[in-house]
Design an enzyme around this catalytic site. Structure first.
Site, PDB file in Angstrom:
ATOM      1  N   ARG A   1     -19.318  11.579  24.198  1.00 56.07           N
ATOM      2  CA  ARG A   1     -20.422  10.811  24.177  1.00 56.07           C
ATOM      3  C   ARG A   1     -20.933   9.800  23.036  1.00 56.07           C
ATOM      4  O   ARG A   1     -20.625  10.004  21.465  1.00 56.07           O
ATOM      5  CB  ARG A   1     -21.579  12.593  24.025  1.00 56.07           C
TER       6      ARG A   1
ATOM      7  N   GLU B   1     -28.173   5.359  25.808  1.00 56.21           N
ATOM      8  CA  GLU B   1     -27.755   4.773  26.978  1.00 56.21           C
ATOM      9  C   GLU B   1     -28.770   4.776  27.631  1.00 56.21           C
ATOM     10  O   GLU B   1     -29.480   5.867  28.019  1.00 56.21           O
ATOM     11  CB  GLU B   1     -26.605   6.046  28.216  1.00 56.21           C
TER      12      GLU B   1
ATOM     13  N   HIS C   1     -20.630   4.484  31.126  1.00 55.01           N
ATOM     14  CA  HIS C   1     -20.186   5.924  31.761  1.00 55.01           C
ATOM     15  C   HIS C   1     -19.720   6.275  33.301  1.00 55.01           C
ATOM     16  O   HIS C   1     -20.947   7.155  33.319  1.00 55.01           O
ATOM     17  CB  HIS C   1     -21.572   6.883  31.307  1.00 55.01           C
TER      18      HIS C   1
HETATM   19  C1  8YV Z   1     -21.785  13.030  33.978  1.00 52.59           C
HETATM   20  C2  8YV Z   1     -20.351  13.911  32.074  1.00 52.59           C
HETATM   21  O1  8YV Z   1     -21.789  12.201  35.025  1.00 52.59           O
HETATM   22  O2  8YV Z   1     -19.796  16.229  33.399  1.00 52.59           O
HETATM   23  C3  8YV Z   1     -19.866  15.201  32.217  1.00 52.59           C
HETATM   24  O3  8YV Z   1     -20.012  16.284  30.922  1.00 52.59           O
HETATM   25  O4  8YV Z   1     -20.528  12.829  31.333  1.00 52.59           O
HETATM   26  C4  8YV Z   1     -20.547  12.628  33.565  1.00 52.59           C
HETATM   27  O5  8YV Z   1     -19.776  13.982  34.143  1.00 52.59           O
HETATM   28  C5  8YV Z   1     -23.169  13.798  32.990  1.00 52.59           C
HETATM   29  O6  8YV Z   1     -22.677  14.375  32.553  1.00 52.59           O
HETATM   30  C6  8YV Z   1     -24.343  12.743  33.921  1.00 52.59           C
HETATM   31  O7  8YV Z   1     -24.667  14.339  34.031  1.00 52.59           O
END
Ligand code: 8YV
Length: 333
Positions: free
Chosen positions: A244, A273, A292
Site C-alpha cells: 500500500r 492513487e 496498482h
Molecule cells: C485489489 C489489492 O486490486 O487485494 C488487495 O489488497 O490491493 C488488490 O488485489 C485492490 O484491493 C482493489 O480492490
C-alpha cells in the site's frame, strides 16, 4: 446466522469478474451490481447498500465508521481484495458486521509484479523505453545506461507472509539471493523453506540490496519508510512496494532518490492513487511505477471473485464466513 438466500439482496460495488456473481445467483441471491466504468460515489454506494442485506465491496469510498453507522443493517461485507485497510474493522465488529476478504489467490500475481519491478528498476527498463520514445537512442555508449545485477544479493522482505514468501522464492530461485526479513514475529516455517533470517527493522534497512514491502497496511506502518529510514539504507539499494502506498512517504522517497540515499524504486502502489501524470517519480531514471496491478491477472481476479462470493454464501448457508477478518464479531451474531 443461517438464512434462505431467496430474497436476500446483495450489492456488488464494482465491475468484478462474472464468476462470483454467477455463484451468488445460482444459490438464489438477488444480486445487483455497479456496471459503469467509473468508481461509484460514496453517496450512491450508501444509497445502494441501504437497499441490500450484504455488500460485496471493491475499491472506492472508504467504508468508515460514518458509512457503517448508516449501513449498520448489513449482514456482511465481503471485500474483493486481501487488504482491507479501506474498511474500519473495529467499527464493523462493534456493529456486529462480519467482514471477509480474499487471501491466497493473488499471491503469485502480486509476487510477479514485485519481482518484475525489481528487474525493471535494476536495469532502468521503464526509463530506457522512454528514451527510445523520445528519439534518444542515438548510438552505442559502453558506459551509459548501466544497471546493477541481482545475483547473490540480499533481499529484505518487510512482511514475510503469503505474498512475501512468493517474492522470496522467486528471488532465491532466479538469483540465489540471500533472504532476510522483518515481521512482528518470526515465521519459522518460512525460514526453513527459504533459509531466511529474521532481523530487526534497522538490520533490514542496513543489509538489504533490495527491500520489498509485503506487509498489511495498518497505522503502525504508515510512513514507516521515510526520510530517516531511507537514510539508513544502502546507497545502492532498491526499494519495492506492492503493498500500500501509505507505507512509504512519497516526498521522502523522492528526496532519498534525488540525494542518492537509495539507488532506485519500484512501486505498484502510491499515495494517493491514482498517481498524477506530473509526478516527479515518473521522470526518474531508476524508478518504475505501475497503476496498482498486483492482482490483475485473469486467474487471480477470478479467484478473488469466487472467494468474495463464498464469504457471503458461507454466512447465509452455514453461518461461517470462510475468510473472516474479524472473528470476534461471531460472538455477537
Ligand atoms: C485489489 C489489492 O486490486 O487485494 C488487495 O489488497 O490491493 C488488490 O488485489 C485492490 O484491493 C482493489 O480492490
Amino acid at each position: 446466522m443461517q438464512k434462505d438466500p431467496n430474497g436476500i439482496k446483495i450489492f456488488v460495488s464494482n465491475t468484478i469478474p462474472d464468476l462470483g456473481i454467477e455463484l451468488l445467483r445460482k444459490e438464489g441471491f438477488d444480486v445487483s451490481a455497479w456496471v459503469e466504468d467509473v468508481l461509484i460515489t460514496r453517496d450512491k454506494l450508501i444509497a445502494e447498500t441501504k437497499k441490500c442485506n450484504a455488500l460485496l465491496s471493491s475499491g472506492g469510498a472508504k467504508i468508515d465508521e460514518a458509512f457503517l453507522n448508516e449501513c449498520s443493517h448489513l449482514d456482511i461485507i465481503s471485500n474483493f481484495g486481501v487488504g482491507y485497510d479501506n474498511i474500519d474493522i473495529a467499527a464493523a465488529t462493534r456493529l456486529g458486521i462480519p467482514v471477509g476478504n480474499t487471501p491466497g489467490v493473488l499471491n503469485d500475481a502480486t509476487a510477479d509484479i514485485a519481482f518484475g519491478l525489481m528487474i525493471a528498476v535494476s536495469r532502468k527498463m521503464f526509463y530506457m523505453y522512454k528514451k527510445i520514445e523520445r528519439g534518444e537512442w542515438t548510438h552505442f555508449s559502453p558506459k551509459a545506461n548501466l544497471g546493477i545485477e541481482l545475483k547473490n544479493k540480499t533481499l529484505g522482505v518487510f512482511g514475510l507472509g503469503r505474498i512475501g514468501i512468493e517474492m522470496a522464492k522467486r528471488c532465491k530461485g532466479a538469483y540465489n539471493m540471500n533472504i532476510i526479513y522483518c515481521n512482528r514475529k518470526p515465521n519459522k516455517e518460512a525460514e526453513k523453506l527459504l533459509d531466511a533470517k529474521y532481523v530487526s527493522f534497522d538490520e533490514l534497512l542496513a543489509q538489504s540490496d533490495v527491500l520489498s514491502v509485503h506487509s498489511a497496511f495498518t497505522e503502525e506502518v504508515r510512513d514507516i519508510f521515510n526520510k530517516d529510514t531511507f537514510s539508513k539504507m544502502k546507497p545502492t539499494s532498491i526499494f519495492i512496494n506492492t503493498s500500500r502506498g501509505g507505507v512509504h512517504n512519497e516526498e521522502d522517497l523522492i528526496e532519498a532518490l534525488n540525494t542518492k540515499k537509495i539507488w532506485g524504486a519500484g512501486l505498484d502502489v502510491t499515495n494517493p492513487e491514482p498517481m498524477q501524470k506530473d509526478n516527479p517519480l515518473l521522470q526518474m531514471e531508476n524508478v518504475a511505477v505501475l497503476p496498482h496491478i498486483g492482482s490483475a491477472t485473469v486467474e487471480a481476479r477470478d479467484g478473488m471473485s469466487r472467494l468474495a462470493a463464498e464469504n457471503i454464501i458461507g454466512l447465509y448457508k452455514n453461518g461461517k464466513v470462510p475468510n473472516l477478518v474479524n472473528p470476534d464479531v461471531m460472538k455477537k451474531l
